[in-house]
Design an enzyme around this catalytic site. Structure first.
Site, PDB file in Angstrom:
ATOM      1  N   ASN A   1       0.648  -4.153  -6.400  1.00 33.89           N
ATOM      2  CA  ASN A   1      -0.253  -3.298  -5.644  1.00 33.89           C
ATOM      3  C   ASN A   1      -0.336  -1.980  -6.433  1.00 33.89           C
ATOM      4  O   ASN A   1       0.167  -1.881  -7.543  1.00 33.89           O
ATOM      5  CB  ASN A   1       0.263  -3.092  -4.225  1.00 33.89           C
ATOM      6  CG  ASN A   1      -0.891  -2.828  -3.254  1.00 33.89           C
ATOM      7  OD1 ASN A   1      -1.742  -1.978  -3.527  1.00 33.89           O
ATOM      8  ND2 ASN A   1      -0.910  -3.532  -2.148  1.00 33.89           N
TER       9      ASN A   1
ATOM     10  N   CYS B   1       0.979   3.773 -37.239  1.00 35.46           N
ATOM     11  CA  CYS B   1      -0.280   3.877 -37.986  1.00 35.46           C
ATOM     12  C   CYS B   1      -1.288   2.833 -37.513  1.00 35.46           C
ATOM     13  O   CYS B   1      -2.471   3.117 -37.379  1.00 35.46           O
ATOM     14  CB  CYS B   1      -0.027   3.762 -39.488  1.00 35.46           C
ATOM     15  SG  CYS B   1       0.846   2.269 -39.970  1.00 35.46           S
TER      16      CYS B   1
ATOM     17  N   CYS C   1       0.830  -1.202   0.000  1.00 37.36           N
ATOM     18  CA  CYS C   1       0.000   0.000   0.000  1.00 37.36           C
ATOM     19  C   CYS C   1       0.871   1.260   0.000  1.00 37.36           C
ATOM     20  O   CYS C   1       1.687   1.454   0.900  1.00 37.36           O
ATOM     21  CB  CYS C   1      -0.904  -0.016   1.229  1.00 37.36           C
ATOM     22  SG  CYS C   1      -2.056   1.346   1.219  1.00 37.36           S
TER      23      CYS C   1
HETATM   24  C1  LIG Z   1      -9.907   1.362  -3.093  1.00 36.15           C
HETATM   25  C2  LIG Z   1      -8.789   0.368  -3.078  1.00 36.15           C
HETATM   26  C3  LIG Z   1      -8.351  -0.155  -1.886  1.00 36.15           C
HETATM   27  C4  LIG Z   1      -7.340  -1.082  -1.863  1.00 36.15           C
HETATM   28  N1  LIG Z   1      -6.982  -1.613  -0.679  1.00 36.15           N
HETATM   29  C5  LIG Z   1      -6.027  -2.587  -0.637  1.00 36.15           C
HETATM   30  C6  LIG Z   1      -5.720  -3.257   0.558  1.00 36.15           C
HETATM   31  O1  LIG Z   1      -6.298  -2.986   1.603  1.00 36.15           O
HETATM   32  N2  LIG Z   1      -4.778  -4.204   0.546  1.00 36.15           N
HETATM   33  C7  LIG Z   1      -4.101  -4.556  -0.607  1.00 36.15           C
HETATM   34  O2  LIG Z   1      -3.255  -5.442  -0.585  1.00 36.15           O
HETATM   35  N3  LIG Z   1      -4.377  -3.946  -1.766  1.00 36.15           N
HETATM   36  C8  LIG Z   1      -5.337  -2.974  -1.814  1.00 36.15           C
HETATM   37  N4  LIG Z   1      -5.665  -2.397  -3.017  1.00 36.15           N
HETATM   38  C9  LIG Z   1      -4.909  -2.782  -4.238  1.00 36.15           C
HETATM   39  C10 LIG Z   1      -5.621  -3.897  -5.024  1.00 36.15           C
HETATM   40  O3  LIG Z   1      -5.708  -5.090  -4.278  1.00 36.15           O
HETATM   41  C11 LIG Z   1      -4.868  -4.238  -6.331  1.00 36.15           C
HETATM   42  O4  LIG Z   1      -3.557  -4.652  -6.030  1.00 36.15           O
HETATM   43  C12 LIG Z   1      -4.771  -3.054  -7.266  1.00 36.15           C
HETATM   44  O5  LIG Z   1      -5.970  -2.314  -7.255  1.00 36.15           O
HETATM   45  C13 LIG Z   1      -4.439  -3.462  -8.725  1.00 36.15           C
HETATM   46  O6  LIG Z   1      -5.424  -4.281  -9.299  1.00 36.15           O
HETATM   47  P1  LIG Z   1      -6.587  -3.719 -10.298  1.00 36.15           P
HETATM   48  O7  LIG Z   1      -5.916  -2.999 -11.388  1.00 36.15           O
HETATM   49  O8  LIG Z   1      -7.343  -4.950 -10.727  1.00 36.15           O
HETATM   50  O9  LIG Z   1      -7.445  -2.809  -9.476  1.00 36.15           O
HETATM   51  C14 LIG Z   1      -6.702  -1.473  -3.056  1.00 36.15           C
HETATM   52  C15 LIG Z   1      -7.155  -0.959  -4.269  1.00 36.15           C
HETATM   53  C16 LIG Z   1      -8.202  -0.050  -4.293  1.00 36.15           C
HETATM   54  C17 LIG Z   1      -8.709   0.494  -5.601  1.00 36.15           C
END
Ligand SMILES: Cc1cc2nc3c(=O)[nH]c(=O)nc-3n(C[C@H](O)[C@H](O)[C@H](O)COP(=O)(O)O)c2cc1C
Ligand SMILES: Cc1cc2nc3c(=O)[nH]c(=O)nc-3n(C[C@H](O)[C@H](O)[C@H](O)COP(=O)(O)OP(=O)(O)OC[C@H]3O[C@@H](n4cnc5c(N)ncnc54)[C@H](O)[C@@H]3O)c2cc1C
Ligand code: SF4
Lengths: 435, 447
Positions: free
Chosen positions: A203, A387, A138
């Protein structure tokens, strides 16, 4: 019918589509809906120690859009779960009991102290979930507290915490990596050295998605201020694919199972991750954009493609593209391609012409014999593909290989038949000289 | 009131107020912001875009659409008005299906062009509702130009001349300015007094004075105008109409469609406009379609357009034909009027002869059918007004002769719009010619 059943470090699921740890997996209510819709697995929204964190009360998302407001990139400043630990643990236990055939992983983030990890791992084991994912990714809010990406950016910490976790639990340990580093191979190697059973990535990417031009403040804006968030969705897929491939190709981590995350929206995206070495995929933004029902298209699309291409199971596609990822210096410089425009499908928008004319090689006409017509000038075409990328009609422009022995009108020479790369090229001062 | 619908004769009030209101509402309501965003997203921003080539005023369409999609509506309106100061009216009345939208590459690709007309309206409405002016007058040049006719050609010419710093006096024989925008365009294309708002918008730049009820030929002469001004522009449209020229009572029984439409456009209430139960329209152009459709909308029960050639020969575009058919107008081909007589009951017996091509020419077949109608409209083309108001200026095929600079046989007199022998008879063509004549006049006056 292709077999999508899936075993990830001993964790079984009916298909390789898991929901990534995020809002879609924050509560029993959501996860039950996801499992009913057909998702193969879920990584529960990251748990932390009590007192639980709090989220902002204002907007937590920002976005960029393509045509027709199609969401291309999502940015968030949400933290880990903002619900009490025991509530989450009870719900995890009850969901696992109700859906024994699905994968249920618990994501964790606690301070970098061994007793903290030991304590929470013991509590998670009681839920009888299938494994844990260590959230070292995160990029906002938690990293300032010495967690999340703050750990994920220091390979030594990754190794240390992974080792603690492995020592304190019998459950499989997946280490979730941050993309906010320069070379993803180092954190992956550290995870492996610490004993991780697998890595998952990516992430979110540190980002400011937009600026409110009236308030002069980043968005999302909370009381006139904004902060960097984490970027995800279709826009990040290319970055994620590259990182997955880098780990899959690295001899030190080639055998480390990967759960691919980042921008997966369609079955095709998933297939691409798997061919680049991922064993399964995790999805967040696509579900947050369209709801859980997309699982039907994901599963059926992947099956249909595997059936039509004759791939019986996931093992027969996993990693198949990895050997074809190479370094630029090993690309065959004698390979020659020219753009070809199918005049029957051309709608005469002229985008190929102006892109080539203004910004590239002046290799597409706009007028032939006094008529508006777009044709490739072989004498100028370097085969760059611009293109193809700007043409609004799919397959209207294609890149055709000029086979060996044919005259390349641009160079005035025949296309050589042998393979030759930069390491052998006369312009390369460091070239390997034949002995 | 509604029971008047079935009465024979030419009477008022065939419908109730609600029906009139519904029938004459805006034909193509404006896009709201979301619709405009979606429509604008479809534009490919083509190179040397075919839509621009197809627009007689050559508005930079990809640019104004891109400006809409980036939220720059003022920039978008400015882009439109730079080329076409009557872009608001053109957005409403242009037959886009035969102009820009026909050329759109998405018409080629999917049969669904970008909605250029409606997007143009979106941007120009935004500007005009706020009275935003994008052009300032250049320093006063001390020159003055007389413009005759306050239709689209005259207004466009006046605006461009004013921009260049010249003083402009516009004379128009009608009590209101606007030309056919005010008196001719179908009611449902230009609702809420748009033509008058547009006249105000165009003249707000300053330096333009409009003198209404002032006719060239009645007091004013070209020589007289040239004595007071440095140049003259004629945008007098086509004031005359072709007569039917058939046996019988045609000339006093039939009404010319243009006059009828002018009456309708100026009426305070639709309920005061008399119309027949059975109506026949002779013609095959835009005017025929417009009079027939509006007669239906006024409550005529049976409206038939009779055209002497086939559907493919009609001047009205297929979209316009479809529009009138959808309102219940019947279009009949291959017949021409041969006699019109008044019956004892006061109705008209219109004797039509069927026609056919014979030896490459249109000919009567000697076979006839007679239609009994209450009201007959002729819409068979317009001509220059018959008076000798333009003095010795050379006329060619019934229109004023001009060179590439839109200059007439008198080098101090320019002309444009319907009255000249160049271009299609469309609002947008008149605007283009008025603007281009102004540029030519400016070049001549500052040479
Ligand atoms: C609102 C939000 C909250 C998230 N919270 C967490 C989390 O608590 N823990 C975590 O490991 N990843 C968290 N993520 C990351 C997602 O698990 C994931 O790795 C990331 O969004 C990429 O995948 P995507 O492109 O399919 O969204 C969060 C993503 C979003 C959008
Ligand atoms: C019924 C009808 C419907 C139409 N619908 C459409 C449509 O939907 N879309 C479209 O693009 N085009 C349409 N047209 C055509 C369009 O209206 C004309 O092409 C356009 O108005 C021509 O502009 P103009 O300035 O040349 O002439 P006009 O608009 O005719 O203006 C000429 C002006 O000159 C004035 N004038 C004439 N003689 C004198 C004189 N001697 N002295 C002083 N003033 C004089 C008149 O009063 C008038 O105001 C339609 C035409 C008609 C008749
Ligand atoms: S970009 Fe594609 S459709 Fe447009 S002109 Fe070029 S080849 Fe034709």
């Amino acid at each position: 019918m292709a077999d999508l059943r899936h075993d990830f470090v001993g964790i079984k699921s009916p298909n390789p589509f898991w929901l990534a740890s995020a809002p879609p997996t924050d509560k029993e209510y959501n996860v039950v809906r996801a499992f009913k819709a057909g998702w193969g697995g879920v990584v529960w929204k990251t748990l932390g120690l009590d007192p639980h964190i709090v989220n902002v009360g204002g907007p937590r998302y920002g976005a960029i859009w393509g045509a027709d407001r199609r969401l291309l990139g999502l940015n968030n400043i949400e933290l880990i779960t903002d619900r009490p630990l025991d509530v989450n643990l009870q719900e995890i236990k009850s969901v696992k009991k109700a859906f024994p055939d699905r994968a249920l992983i618990t994501s964790l983030m606690v301070p970098c102290e061994e007793p903290c990890w030991e304590g929470i791992l013991r509590q998670v084991e009681d839920t009888e979930c299938d494994g844990v994912e260590l959230n070292f990714g995160c990029p906002h809010g938690m990293s300032e507290r010495g967690m999340g990406a703050a750990v994920g950016q220091v390979p030594e910490y990754i190794e240390m915490v992974t080792r603690w976790a492995k020592a304190k639990t019998r459950m499989p340990v997946i280490v979730k990596l941050t993309p906010n580093i320069t070379d993803v191979r180092y954190p992956a190697r550290a995870a492996k050295a610490g004993g991780a059973d697998a890595v998952s990535l990516i992430n979110t990417i540190s980002s400011i998605v937009s600026v409110d031009l009236d308030q002069f403040a980043p968005q999302p804006t909370i009381d006139g201020k904004g902060t960097h968030g984490g970027y995800c969705g279709p826009a990040v897929k290319p970055i994620a694919l590259n990182m997955v491939a880098a780990i899959a190709r690295d001899p030190e981590t080639a055998d480390l199972p990967i759960s691919g995350i980042g921008g997966v929206t369609t079955w095709r995206d998933a297939a691409e991750f798997i061919t680049l070495g991922a064993a399964n995929v995790q999805i967040c933004t696509a579900a947050m954009t369209y709801g859980f029902k997309i699982i039907e298209e994901l599963v059926e699309g992947l099956e249909q493609w595997m059936d039509s291409a004759g791939h019986a199971n996931l093992a027969s596609i996993q990693g198949r593209a990895v050997p074809n990822v190479t370094e630029w210096q090993y690309l065959n410089l004698n390979y020659t391609a020219k753009a070809r425009i199918d005049q029957d499908s051309c709608i005469k928008c002229g985008r190929c012409h102006i892109a080539c004319e203004d910004t590239s090689h002046q290799a597409i006409t706009n007028m032939v014999d006094g008529e508006r017509r777009f044709e490739v000038i072989d004498e100028e075409c370097v085969g760059c593909n611009l293109c193809v990328n700007v043409c609004p009609v799919e397959n209207c422009i294609t890149m055709e290989q000029l086979p060996a022995g044919n005259l390349d009108k641009r160079t005035g020479k025949d296309v050589p038949s042998e393979y030759s790369n930069w390491t052998q090229h006369p312009n390369n001062p460091m070239r390997e000289v034949a002995e | 009131m509604v029971d008047r619908y079935l009465e024979d004769g030419i009477i008022e009030g065939r419908l109730d107020d609600e029906a009139y209101e519904q029938n004459f509402a805006d034909a193509h309501p404006p896009l709201d912001q979301h619709e405009a965003a979606v429509a604008a997203d479809r534009c490919y921003f083509c190179y040397d875009a075919p839509c621009v080539t197809a627009c007689p005023t050559a508005i930079d369409i990809p640019k104004f659409i891109r400006q809409i999609s980036t939220g720059n509506l003022d920039g978008s309106a400015r882009t439109i008005f730079e080329q076409n100061i009557l872009g608001g009216m053109c957005a409403r009345v242009c037959p886009t299906e035969t102009l820009c939208e026909q050329a759109c590459v998405r018409e080629t690709a999917e049969g669904k062009p970008v909605q250029i007309g409606l997007l143009q309206r979106h941007a120009t409405d935004h500007a005009m509702q706020r009275g935003a002016q994008y052009f300032a007058r250049a320093a006063e040049t001390g020159k003055s130009v007389a413009v005759v006719g306050a239709g689209p050609a005259g207004l466009a010419c006046a605006h461009r001349l004013a921009m260049k710093g010249h003083k402009v006096v516009v004379h128009d024989s009608n009590p209101k300015a606007g030309g056919l925008n005010e008196y001719g365009i179908a009611t449902y294309k230009s609702v809420d007094q748009f033509a008058q708002h547009e006249v105000d918008y165009v003249t707000a730049i300053g330096g333009i004075s409009i003198v209404n009820d002032s006719r060239l030929g009645a007091g004013l002469t070209i020589d007289g105008l040239l004595a007071d001004h440095d140049a003259v522009f004629l945008g007098i449209g086509l004031g005359g109409v072709n007569a039917l020229g058939v046996d019988g009572d045609a000339d006093d029984a039939g009404t010319n469609a243009v006059d009828f439409i002018a009456g309708l456009r100026q009426a305070d209430s639709f309920a005061t406009v008399p119309v027949g139960r059975r109506v026949m329209v002779i013609g095959g152009g835009m005017t025929a379609i417009d009079v027939a459709t509006q007669a239906r909308l006024l409550g005529a029960q049976e409206v038939t357009i009779a055209y002497r050639r086939g559907q493919e020969n009609m001047n009205a575009s297929s979209a316009e034909q479809d529009q009138s058919s959808s309102k219940g107008v019947a279009i009949r081909h291959w017949m021409q009027p041969s006699a019109v007589t008044k019956t004892a009951s006061g109705s008209l017996a219109v004797k039509m002869e069927f026609t056919a091509m014979s030896g490459g020419k249109l000919a009567g077949t000697g076979k006839f059918q007679t239609f009994e109608v209450d009201q007959l409209f002729t819409a068979i083309g317009q001509t220059l007004a018959s008076g000798d108001e333009i003095g010795s200026i050379v006329v060619e095929k019934g229109r004023i002769q001009v060179n590439d600079e839109l200059q007439t046989s008198n080098p101090s007199v320019w002309a444009g719009g319907d009255c000249v022998a160049a271009g299609e008879d469309l609002t947008v063509t008149a605007v283009a010619q008025g603007r281009d004549a102004a540029e030519s006049i400016h070049a001549a006056l500052t040479a």
